[in-house]
Design a protein around this motif. Structure first.
Motif, PDB file in Angstrom:
ATOM      1  N   THR A  24       0.823  -1.210   0.000  1.00  0.00           N
ATOM      2  CA  THR A  24       0.000   0.000   0.000  1.00  0.00           C
ATOM      3  C   THR A  24       0.855   1.258   0.000  1.00  0.00           C
ATOM      4  OG1 THR A  24      -0.110  -0.061   2.422  1.00  0.00           O
ATOM      5  CG2 THR A  24      -1.845  -1.191   1.210  1.00  0.00           C
ATOM      6  N   ALA A  25       2.099   1.147   0.426  1.00  0.00           N
ATOM      7  CA  ALA A  25       3.049   2.266   0.412  1.00  0.00           C
ATOM      8  C   ALA A  25       4.456   1.686   0.394  1.00  0.00           C
ATOM      9  CB  ALA A  25       2.858   3.166   1.630  1.00  0.00           C
ATOM     10  N   VAL A  26       5.394   2.472  -0.149  1.00  0.00           N
ATOM     11  CA  VAL A  26       6.795   2.036  -0.217  1.00  0.00           C
ATOM     12  C   VAL A  26       7.632   3.009   0.610  1.00  0.00           C
ATOM     13  CG1 VAL A  26       8.737   1.461  -1.707  1.00  0.00           C
ATOM     14  CG2 VAL A  26       6.399   1.119  -2.528  1.00  0.00           C
ATOM     15  N   PRO A  27       7.936   2.670   1.865  1.00  0.00           N
ATOM     16  CA  PRO A  27       8.722   3.572   2.698  1.00  0.00           C
ATOM     17  C   PRO A  27      10.202   3.531   2.318  1.00  0.00           C
ATOM     18  CG  PRO A  27       8.199   1.576   3.899  1.00  0.00           C
ATOM     19  CD  PRO A  27       7.478   1.474   2.590  1.00  0.00           C
ATOM     20  N   ASP A  28      10.972   4.353   3.002  1.00  0.00           N
ATOM     21  CA  ASP A  28      12.407   4.399   2.731  1.00  0.00           C
ATOM     22  C   ASP A  28      13.112   3.110   3.104  1.00  0.00           C
ATOM     23  OD1 ASP A  28      11.991   6.981   1.889  1.00  0.00           O
ATOM     24  OD2 ASP A  28      12.517   7.869   3.838  1.00  0.00           O
ATOM     25  N   SER A  29      12.503   2.350   4.007  1.00  0.00           N
ATOM     26  CA  SER A  29      13.141   1.102   4.445  1.00  0.00           C
ATOM     27  C   SER A  29      12.936  -0.038   3.469  1.00  0.00           C
ATOM     28  CB  SER A  29      12.591   0.692   5.812  1.00  0.00           C
ATOM     29  OG  SER A  29      11.178   0.525   5.760  1.00  0.00           O
ATOM     30  N   MET A  30      12.192   0.172   2.367  1.00  0.00           N
ATOM     31  CA  MET A  30      11.923  -0.878   1.390  1.00  0.00           C
ATOM     32  C   MET A  30      12.401  -0.448   0.018  1.00  0.00           C
ATOM     33  SD  MET A  30       8.212  -2.551   2.156  1.00  0.00           S
ATOM     34  CE  MET A  30       7.966  -3.616   3.572  1.00  0.00           C
ATOM     35  N   VAL A  31      12.906  -1.428  -0.746  1.00  0.00           N
ATOM     36  CA  VAL A  31      13.350  -1.188  -2.115  1.00  0.00           C
ATOM     37  C   VAL A  31      12.912  -2.390  -2.954  1.00  0.00           C
ATOM     38  CG1 VAL A  31      15.298  -0.818  -3.663  1.00  0.00           C
ATOM     39  CG2 VAL A  31      15.334   0.158  -1.362  1.00  0.00           C
ATOM     40  N   ILE A  32      12.227  -2.114  -4.062  1.00  0.00           N
ATOM     41  CA  ILE A  32      11.807  -3.160  -4.994  1.00  0.00           C
ATOM     42  C   ILE A  32      12.868  -3.290  -6.078  1.00  0.00           C
ATOM     43  CG2 ILE A  32      10.008  -3.914  -6.587  1.00  0.00           C
ATOM     44  CD1 ILE A  32       8.025  -2.253  -5.019  1.00  0.00           C
ATOM     45  N   CYS A  33      13.437  -4.490  -6.218  1.00  0.00           N
ATOM     46  CA  CYS A  33      14.542  -4.716  -7.142  1.00  0.00           C
ATOM     47  C   CYS A  33      14.171  -5.785  -8.162  1.00  0.00           C
ATOM     48  CB  CYS A  33      15.804  -5.145  -6.391  1.00  0.00           C
ATOM     49  SG  CYS A  33      16.307  -4.011  -5.083  1.00  0.00           S
ATOM     50  N   GLU A  34      15.028  -5.896  -9.195  1.00  0.00           N
ATOM     51  CA  GLU A  34      14.957  -6.939 -10.225  1.00  0.00           C
ATOM     52  C   GLU A  34      13.569  -7.026 -10.848  1.00  0.00           C
ATOM     53  OE1 GLU A  34      16.425 -10.678  -8.941  1.00  0.00           O
ATOM     54  OE2 GLU A  34      18.262  -9.851  -8.037  1.00  0.00           O
ATOM     55  N   LEU A  39      12.418  -7.970  -2.983  1.00  0.00           N
ATOM     56  CA  LEU A  39      12.074  -6.874  -2.084  1.00  0.00           C
ATOM     57  C   LEU A  39      13.116  -6.834  -0.973  1.00  0.00           C
ATOM     58  CD1 LEU A  39      10.045  -4.664  -1.253  1.00  0.00           C
ATOM     59  CD2 LEU A  39       8.839  -6.395   0.067  1.00  0.00           C
ATOM     60  N   GLU A  40      13.821  -5.720  -0.873  1.00  0.00           N
ATOM     61  CA  GLU A  40      14.812  -5.520   0.181  1.00  0.00           C
ATOM     62  C   GLU A  40      14.192  -4.674   1.285  1.00  0.00           C
ATOM     63  OE1 GLU A  40      18.246  -3.804  -1.553  1.00  0.00           O
ATOM     64  OE2 GLU A  40      18.854  -5.646  -2.608  1.00  0.00           O
ATOM     65  N   TYR A  41      14.386  -5.143   2.520  1.00  0.00           N
ATOM     66  CA  TYR A  41      13.732  -4.488   3.662  1.00  0.00           C
ATOM     67  C   TYR A  41      14.735  -4.377   4.801  1.00  0.00           C
ATOM     68  CZ  TYR A  41      10.707  -3.858   7.719  1.00  0.00           C
ATOM     69  OH  TYR A  41      10.138  -3.405   8.878  1.00  0.00           O
ATOM     70  N   LYS A  42      14.729  -3.212   5.439  1.00  0.00           N
ATOM     71  CA  LYS A  42      15.589  -2.958   6.591  1.00  0.00           C
ATOM     72  C   LYS A  42      14.723  -2.416   7.719  1.00  0.00           C
ATOM     73  CE  LYS A  42      19.498  -0.197   8.222  1.00  0.00           C
ATOM     74  NZ  LYS A  42      20.488   0.847   7.864  1.00  0.00           N
ATOM     75  N   SER A  43      14.606  -3.192   8.788  1.00  0.00           N
ATOM     76  CA  SER A  43      13.812  -2.755   9.937  1.00  0.00           C
ATOM     77  C   SER A  43      14.627  -1.809  10.806  1.00  0.00           C
ATOM     78  CB  SER A  43      13.367  -3.971  10.754  1.00  0.00           C
ATOM     79  OG  SER A  43      14.496  -4.646  11.283  1.00  0.00           O
TER      80      SER A  43
END
Length: 628
Positions: A24-34, A39-43
């Motif tokens: 529903t949203a893409v925050p700074d802690s998430m990156v959609i790749c390839e 999906l790269e995620y950093k908590s």
């Protein structure tokens, strides 16, 4: 039958569960790749970036691109004879996205499936739908069943996993199936009330067609689409409950025995059995206290590693039925030779008989007939109750007017004719009495039905008001808690403290304490309001019960009065009959005495006449004397 199993085994192939994620949203802690596959995620509690691989990751803005990659291959497989399952999860995020998912995914899947099946199969086609509702405790309810029959999962040796007692409705188009789906979803929300957000559901579409329509005993290809909507989150700390998918995946990984309840067994079949399965997880990344996102990503990653064994489902109904009948005959012969007291053989015979009955119930003609009856009954039940009540009121009023007119005519006739024949007077009086009793009963019935209808409407109104109060109170508390969480996040952002440290941890703990206190207060207020509403409804129920008791007593009083009057009328009639009988007996006795006196007079006159004739020497008198 061996040919059927062989064909199914040849079509069997291993396939992994495909998983898609909707953000529903893409925050700074998430990156959609390839290109949307990683999906790269950093908590905030972990400095390490974690990478999750999925079949597709999309946002709400480009959700339309979700269909060609995941859902279109699923409908192609179902139209080819495979079973397919679509699992939709997301916890609280799923509730907000339900209208979008129903319009962009469910409706499109049904339209594509019907289009493919109807274009491939021109005749000898059978399509039916069913809808199951699952409560948080695991109990299942069939929303299409008017009698709420008991549901039971049955493992058939040929047909596979079935649900005994499940009602199916025949459909002819995607529009009809989608209408039934939306109607059942509305019914689910109405039945579950405040816990509807914690209830899961399963909408199934069964498609069957004959492979060789020109043959009498043609093989039938069976495929099924299962649309799961699973409530609850992926985190164990979710206040709204844990998704059933979490428990099933844990049992699958540990190779534990799956629960005997319907929903876990169906999910286990969809994830590891004869099906091609797609999981769609709706995710809404949140702030500091977000523990749903990592749990959801880990769950989706685990589901993607599960393997299913899909196969084309083909069977011949008549051959299967004959095979089971032969097996029953052989089993009975074994029991006759070994004795009927063998428990194992008896259980085996009962299972074979049940399997034969299941095969008979799969007949298209029988299922179409039951579906037609169910549709007719549902349409007849859709008539508003207020119309029925008004119709009953009109009929009761017309009956009262008719009885009043008849009573008036009988009274005028009785007064005009006056006293006449006793029998006619008695008949007229009895008719007038019967009309009075009928008019009195109709008046009491009309008054009781009106009072009962008013009480029922008032009870429904009170319940609706109480439900609205509790819903409004719950929404206010949720809004207050959400504002407190947002305030805590703003305070943490303004403090500009390091990511880790005792001061930041103290602020987080103090904020969580305030949130927990608010949640406890909210639960206390909601429980108090629910207790108050329950007490009010109990008092209302006691009042209605008292009214019903008084009505029953009034009916018994009227019945007793009618019986007493009938007894008095019968006694009066018997007395009058007895009096007439006595009068007739007296009259007959007097007539008998008069006849006896006349007979004696005649005998005396006859004797005198004989003496006179004898004195005269009449020969006729002598002959008559000799004859005497």
């Amino acid at each position: 039958m061996a040919t059927v199993n062989m064909n199914a085994a040849m079509c069997e192939a291993a396939d992994t569960v495909r998983v898609g994620v909707i953000l529903t949203a893409v925050p700074d802690s998430m990156v959609i790749c390839e290109e949307g596959h990683v999906l790269e995620y950093k908590s905030r509690t972990d400095e390490e970036v974690k990478s999750f691989s999925f079949d597709q990751v999309v946002t709400v803005d480009n959700i339309q691109s979700f269909y060609p990659e995941l859902l279109q291959p699923l409908t192609e497989s179902i139209s080819g004879g495979y079973n397919g399952a679509l699992l939709i999860c997301g916890g609280a995020s799923l509730e907000n996205m339900t209208p979008l998912i129903d319009h962009s995914m469910i409706k499109q899947v049904l339209t594509d499936l019907f289009s493919r099946v109807l274009s491939q199969v021109k005749e000898e086609l059978f399509i039916s739908v069913s809808f199951l509702q699952f409560y948080p405790d695991g109990s299942a309810v069939d929303l299409l069943s008017p009698n709420r029959e008991i549901l039971k999962r049955v493992a058939h040796p040929v047909l596979g996993s079935l649900i005994g007692g499940l009602c199916e409705v025949c459909v002819c188009s995607a529009e009809e199936a989608n209408t039934l789906y939306e109607t059942c979803r509305d019914t689910l929300r109405a039945n579950a009330g405040s816990i509807s957000s914690r209830c899961s559901s399963l909408f199934s579409v069964a498609v069957e067609w004959k492979l060789h329509p020109e043959e009498v005993e043609s093989e039938v290809c069976r495929s099924r689409l299962q649309l799961f909507s699973l409530a609850g989150g992926a985190s164990r700390t979710d206040l709204r409950g844990v998704s059933p998918l979490v428990k099933v995946v844990e049992e699958t990984q540990s190779e534990a025995t799956t629960s005997d309840k319907i929903l876990p067994s169906l999910l286990n079949d969809a994830l590891t059995g004869n099906s091609r399965t797609v999981l769609v997880y709706c995710l809404h990344p949140q702030g500091v206290l977000d523990d749903e996102t990592p749990s959801a990503l880990a769950l989706a990653q685990t589901v993607r590693s599960l393997v299913t064994k899909a196969s084309v489902n083909r069977w011949c109904p008549r051959a299967t039925e004959q095979m089971i009948r032969d097996s029953i005959v052989d089993q009975r012969a074994v029991m006759m030779s070994q004795g009927e007291n063998d428990v194992h053989n008896t259980i085996r015979l009962a299972e074979q008989t049940q399997n034969l009955q299941i095969v008979k119930d799969q007949s298209w003609e029988k299922r179409r007939e039951e579906s037609k009856k169910r549709k007719d009954k549902t349409q007849s039940c859709r008539t508003p109750s207020i119309h029925l009540h008004s119709r009953d009121s009109r009929e009761s009023t017309n009956n009262m007017k008719h009885l009043q007119t008849q009573l008036k005519q009988e009274m005028e006739k009785h007064i005009r004719e006056g006293k006449g024949n006793v029998e006619k007077v008695q008949e007229r009086v009895a008719s007038i009495q019967q009309l009075r009793e009928a008019l009195r009963e109709e008046t009491l019935k009309n008054g009781a039905s009106t009072e009962k209808s008013d009480l029922c409407q008032q009870s429904e109104l009170e319940y609706s008001k109480a439900q609205e109060r509790r819903t409004q109170l719950k929404e206010d508390h949720g809004r207050l808690i959400q504002e407190e969480v947002e305030k805590m996040e703003r305070d943490l952002a303004q403090e500009q403290l390091p990511t880790e440290g005792p001061q930041r941890e103290l602020l987080v703990l103090s904020g969580e304490r305030r949130v927990l206190v608010l949640q406890m207060e909210a639960l206390r207020d909601e429980a108090q309001q629910a207790e108050t509403d329950l007490q009010n409804l109990y008092q209302k129920h006691q009042t209605e019960l008292h009214c019903l008791r008084e009505e029953s007593l009034q009916v018994f009083r009227v019945f007793r009065q009618v019986c007493e009057e009938q007894r008095r009328m019968s006694e009066d009639r018997y007395r009058s009959v007895l009096l007439e009988a006595v009068q007739d007996a007296v009259y007959l006795s007097a007539q008998n005495q008069q006849l006896q006196a006349d007979s004696r007079q005649l005998r005396k006159a006859l004797g005198e006449l004989k003496d006179t004739l004898a004195v005269r020497g009449d020969p006729t008198a002598e002959r008559s004397s000799q004859l005497q």
